[in-house]
Each structure stands twice: as structure tokens, then as C-alpha cells.
Scaffold this motif. Structure first.
Motif, PDB file in Angstrom:
ATOM      1  N   ASP A 154     -21.897  50.896 -26.799  1.00 24.20           N
ATOM      2  CA  ASP A 154     -21.421  52.418 -27.076  1.00 24.20           C
ATOM      3  C   ASP A 154     -21.946  52.906 -28.292  1.00 24.20           C
ATOM      4  OD1 ASP A 154     -19.918  51.990 -24.801  1.00 24.20           O
ATOM      5  OD2 ASP A 154     -17.663  51.891 -25.894  1.00 24.20           O
ATOM      6  N   ILE A 217     -20.950  57.281 -25.790  1.00 24.07           N
ATOM      7  CA  ILE A 217     -19.762  56.382 -24.913  1.00 24.07           C
ATOM      8  C   ILE A 217     -19.980  57.072 -23.780  1.00 24.07           C
ATOM      9  CG2 ILE A 217     -17.364  55.919 -24.992  1.00 24.07           C
ATOM     10  CD1 ILE A 217     -17.091  56.290 -27.925  1.00 24.07           C
ATOM     11  N   ASN A 219     -18.958  58.913 -20.573  1.00 23.36           N
ATOM     12  CA  ASN A 219     -18.031  60.046 -20.354  1.00 23.36           C
ATOM     13  C   ASN A 219     -17.713  60.478 -18.903  1.00 23.36           C
ATOM     14  OD1 ASN A 219     -16.068  62.140 -21.326  1.00 23.36           O
ATOM     15  ND2 ASN A 219     -17.646  63.663 -20.722  1.00 23.36           N
ATOM     16  N   ASN A 275     -18.356  50.002 -16.603  1.00 20.93           N
ATOM     17  CA  ASN A 275     -17.767  51.110 -16.645  1.00 20.93           C
ATOM     18  C   ASN A 275     -18.310  52.027 -15.568  1.00 20.93           C
ATOM     19  OD1 ASN A 275     -16.825  53.329 -19.418  1.00 20.93           O
ATOM     20  ND2 ASN A 275     -16.148  53.638 -17.422  1.00 20.93           N
ATOM     21  N   ASN A 314     -14.097  58.913 -18.164  1.00 18.49           N
ATOM     22  CA  ASN A 314     -13.292  58.043 -19.024  1.00 18.49           C
ATOM     23  C   ASN A 314     -12.142  58.867 -19.962  1.00 18.49           C
ATOM     24  OD1 ASN A 314     -14.230  55.605 -18.596  1.00 18.49           O
ATOM     25  ND2 ASN A 314     -15.722  55.674 -20.017  1.00 18.49           N
ATOM     26  N   ILE A 316     -10.930  58.822 -23.449  1.00 14.49           N
ATOM     27  CA  ILE A 316     -11.573  58.022 -24.693  1.00 14.49           C
ATOM     28  C   ILE A 316     -10.455  58.549 -25.875  1.00 14.49           C
ATOM     29  CG2 ILE A 316     -13.339  57.890 -26.046  1.00 14.49           C
ATOM     30  CD1 ILE A 316     -14.873  58.450 -23.541  1.00 14.49           C
ATOM     31  N   TYR A 338      -5.090  51.691 -19.065  1.00 16.37           N
ATOM     32  CA  TYR A 338      -5.252  50.395 -19.342  1.00 16.37           C
ATOM     33  C   TYR A 338      -4.234  49.613 -20.032  1.00 16.37           C
ATOM     34  CZ  TYR A 338     -10.145  51.907 -17.997  1.00 16.37           C
ATOM     35  OH  TYR A 338     -11.127  52.469 -17.322  1.00 16.37           O
ATOM     36  N   ARG A 347     -11.985  54.593 -28.619  1.00 14.37           N
ATOM     37  CA  ARG A 347     -11.463  53.549 -27.799  1.00 14.37           C
ATOM     38  C   ARG A 347     -11.090  53.932 -26.206  1.00 14.37           C
ATOM     39  NH1 ARG A 347      -6.327  49.526 -28.320  1.00 14.37           N
ATOM     40  NH2 ARG A 347      -7.560  47.643 -27.968  1.00 14.37           N
ATOM     41  N   LYS A 348     -11.651  53.211 -25.296  1.00 15.88           N
ATOM     42  CA  LYS A 348     -11.445  53.598 -23.653  1.00 15.88           C
ATOM     43  C   LYS A 348     -10.179  53.292 -23.463  1.00 15.88           C
ATOM     44  CE  LYS A 348     -16.411  52.846 -22.867  1.00 15.88           C
ATOM     45  NZ  LYS A 348     -17.436  51.748 -22.106  1.00 15.88           N
ATOM     46  N   HIS A 351      -9.016  55.689 -17.298  1.00 14.60           N
ATOM     47  CA  HIS A 351     -10.133  56.799 -16.687  1.00 14.60           C
ATOM     48  C   HIS A 351      -9.420  57.349 -15.501  1.00 14.60           C
ATOM     49  CE1 HIS A 351     -10.772  53.152 -13.658  1.00 14.60           C
ATOM     50  NE2 HIS A 351     -11.060  54.077 -12.997  1.00 14.60           N
TER      51      HIS A 351
END
Ligand code: AMP
Length: 384
Positions: A154, A217, A219, A275, A314, A316, A338, A347-348, A351
Motif C-alpha cells: 500500500d 491504496i 480504492n 483485494n 474499499n 478505508i 471485516y 486501514r481496510k 468493501h
């Protein structure tokens, strides 16, 4: 690999992040139990798995305990030490193999492997000293990207050099770690292809997708990539060749640049779910996660067909996550959370996927509208 893994068997997953979580959910549907190795008692994967061994990836005692509890081992976190990988492989079947993991842990060996297979990357050179950096910048020209060979993701562990005056600061930031300098690619778009290779060497490829990054990152992923058939075919060909060259069993995600002349250059590869393949959960009969589990379990690999077009966005950090209630209230957005307790910037956290009938992925403004609250000003520019 001999016989396929029977339902009820236990798949060990090294790493407790969202890739492990979604792999465990796919494995459960095929009747497997998943056992996660992670130092985090609240890990996203542990929350949906049958069991967890808590401990560090390089603690040989922990690895031994984990291996004793599982039938086959795979990874969603690849940076286990060489000694740790060898130990695991001496105890249980490990897919992908330690050799593939080691190759992909290090950008120099990865790019050397890709070029050795006759496939193109941006021009690059290893850089171990300040003098070598000056020499590489001269030979490759500027702009160029200086990257650590290990543990970069990332956009971490990278610096873009635009003028000779940038060399000192970039060297200060990244040395003394082993580095490579890479020519800057003025890309038209970034695409990726996820391929699965089965225990008997058969390879299936998901359709190439287009990836849009914000602050390095991921997106947005658009499936399929909106580019020419020649480029789609070239990308699929490269990913399929790489899967064969690595000899791996499991998934290989191949990230590529398409330059302004339509050339396809490999940026990096990852021997695991990726991802840019999350859209396959809803848009394909067999998702990337199920394909990975099927490959490592010695099950048949069906064609990686796609029955819909899709956009994946995502979620984020705290800003995107704050929109969770609106996301749930937006028709057509398929939400994935998540289960991470702390929403740190970058941080992810989850999504969303939005499906469109196959062949009808709309233009930028309609995509923005279809993403509702997530489309407004969050797509990295005025529109995707
Ligand atoms: P990486 O960690 O190598 O995947 O790089 C993260 C992102 O940085 C890529 O997805 C690109 O958007 C950008 N990037 C990396 N390398 C280059 C390059 N050589 N030229 C232009 N952009 C790059």
C-alpha cells in the motif's frame, strides 16, 4: 498432491486478516474447518473460523503447535521467515510452496523471476549503496520509484524521485534496507488478473479488472477492465504463464500497468487471494476465495466465469466506515464488514460490491451515482 481433502478436514490459514476471513467463509461452505494462526485474538479471520492458534509467525514452537492441528496449510500473510516456512513444510502439505512464497517476499527476486520467465516489467536495478542509487537514477532516468525489496505494501516503503534533488531524502527515508530503483511508468491504467492453478497443473483465469488507487491504496476495482481486447488477452496470457512458471498450487494475483503505448508490464505478484478479486464473491459462480480453497484441497477447478459486471469499492479508515448505516440503506450495495475493532486511517475496514448486468458496466458518472453516498467525492477525482 494425492487424494482431495475430504469435508470435515481442517485447513490451516497463516494470517488473520480479511483475506483469511473470506477464505474461511468460502471453506466453510465446502464443509471444511479453518484454523487460523495469528497474534491477534480478535482477528477478522478468527471471528469466523473454527479455531485459532495465538502466536507469532516466526515462533517455531507456535508454528509446530499450529501444524499439528491442521491437515493442509495456506497463507493470507506471506512474510513468514525461511526457517518458519521450512518447518511448516516439513510437518504438513503447504500451498503455495515455500519456494513461491520466498520468491514473492522480495521485490528483487520477484522481478528477476518475472523477467526470467520472459515477461516484461518496468526497467529496474538493485540498489545497495548511495553510489548505486546515483548510478541507477542515471541509467533508468527520472522520474523513478525507489522501493524496499521486502515488506512494502500500500505504498509503504516507497519514494518517488522526480529530480536529482530528491535522491538524498529518498535514500535517508529508505536505506539501509535492500532497495530497488524502478523506472516510473506513466500508465494509462492499472489492471490485475487472478489465476488459480490446481494440483494437477490446470489453470483458470478470472477476467482482467481495472484498479484505481488513492494514496497508493486500492480504492476501486472495475470488472471487467475497460480496455481493448488485445490488452485483456495479453494480461490473461501473462498471468497464465506466470502461474505455470511458479508451479504453484493455489491463487496467483498479478498486478500490471498498461502504459501509454498499450504495453502490459507486470508490477507485482501475490500468491494468495487479492483485494482486486473481492468482486468475484457476488459476480462469479466460484469466487477467488472458493477457487483458492478448491486448489489447495485438490478439488476440481471450474471455469472462472463471470455472470455480471461489477464495481468494488474499499471502505478505508474511519471516514468510509462512518457511512456504514447509509451503505446498508442504499439499494444495490452489497456490504462486507471485516469486523475490525479499530478504524485507523488507511486501514481496510470492509468493501462494497455493486453488480450490473454482464456487458453493461456504466460510465463514470453512473458508477458514481450507483455507489450512492460512497460515490460522492470518494472515487479519487471527480469520477472513476
Ligand atoms: P506497489 O507497492 O509496487 O504495488 O505500488 C503501489 C502503487 O504505486 C502502484 O499500484 C502504482 O499506483 C504506484 N507505482 C508503483 N510502482 C510504480 C512505477 N514504477 N511507476 C508508476 N507508478 C508506480
Amino acid at each position: 498432491m494425492s487424494a482431495s481433502l475430504p469435508p470435515g478436514a481442517t485447513i490451516g490459514i497463516v494470517g488473520g486478516g480479511q483475506l483469511g476471513r473470506m477464505s474461511a467463509m468460502a471453506a466453510a461452505r465446502l464443509g471444511y474447518r479453518c484454523h487460523i494462526l495469528t497474534p491477534d485474538p480478535e482477528s477478522p479471520a478468527s471471528q469466523v473460523a473454527a479455531a485459532t492458534t495465538l502466536g507469532f509467525y516466526d515462533d517455531l514452537k507456535t508454528l509446530r503447535r499450529f501444524a499439528a492441528a491442521v491437515d493442509v496449510i495456506t497463507f493470507e500473510f506471506e512474510n513468514v521467515s525461511a526457517a518458519g516456512l521450512d518447518l511448516l513444510a516439513s510437518l504438513k502439505p503447504v500451498h503455495p510452496s515455500p519456494a513461491v512464497l520466498r520468491m514473492s517476499q522480495d521485490r528483487a527476486s520477484e522481478k528477476g523471476f518475472i523477467n526470467g520467465a520472459g515477461l516484461p516489467t518496468a526497467n529496474w536495478m538493485p540498489v545497495d549503496t548511495r553510489e548505486e542509487l546515483a548510478k541507477a537514477a542515471n541509467l533508468l532516468g527520472l522520474p523513478a520509484v525507489l522501493k524496499t525489496t521486502r515488506l512494502g505494501y500500500d505504498g509503504r516503503g516507497q519514494a518517488t524521485l522526480r529530480t536529482p534533488a530528491d535522491l538524498d531524502a529518498a535514500w535517508e527515508k529508505l536505506a539501509p534496507k535492500p532497495l530497488i530503483l524502478e523506472a516510473f511508468v506513466d500508465f494509462a491504467c492499472e489492471i490485475s488478473v487472478i489465476v488459480a492453478r490446481g494440483a494437477y497443473g490446470n489453470v483458470v483465469a478470472f477476467d482482467p479488472v481495472e484498479n484505481r488507487h488513492v494514496n497508493h491504496i486500492l480504492n476501486l476495482t472495475l470488472a471487467p477492465a475497460q480496455t481493448t481486447q488485445n490488452i485483456l488477452d495479453a494480461a490473461t496470457g501473462i498471468a497464465t504463464e506466470l502461474a505455470g512458471a511458479t508451479n504453484l498450487v493455489g491463487l496467483l494475483a498479478v498486478e500490471m500497468f498498461v502504459d501509454r503505448d498499450g504495453r502490459v508490464l507486470v508490477n507485482e505478484i501475490a500468491p494468495r487471494p487479492h483485494n482486486s478479486g473481492h468482486w468475484t464473491i457476488e459476480a462469479c459462480p466460484v469466487s477467488q476465495f472458493e477457487m483458492h480453497i478448491r486448489a489447495i484441497a485438490g478439488l476440481p477447478l471450474p471455469p472462472a466465469t463471470r455472470h455480471a459486471d461489477a464495481v468494488m469499492k474499499n471502505l478505508i479508515g474511519p471516514d468510509d466506515l462512518a457511512l456504514w448505516p447509509e451503505i446498508l440503506a442504499t439499494p444495490g450495495l452489497i456490504p462486507h464488514h471485516y469486523g475490525k475493532a479499530e478504524a485507523r486511517p488507511g486501514r481496510k475496514m470492509g468493501h462494497v460490491t455493486r453488480l450490473f448486468p454482464r456487458g453493461s458496466l456504466p460510465g463514470p458518472f453512473a458508477i458514481e451515482a450507483a455507489l450512492g453516498v460512497l460515490g460522492r467525492g470518494r472515487l479519487g477525482g471527480s469520477a472513476p
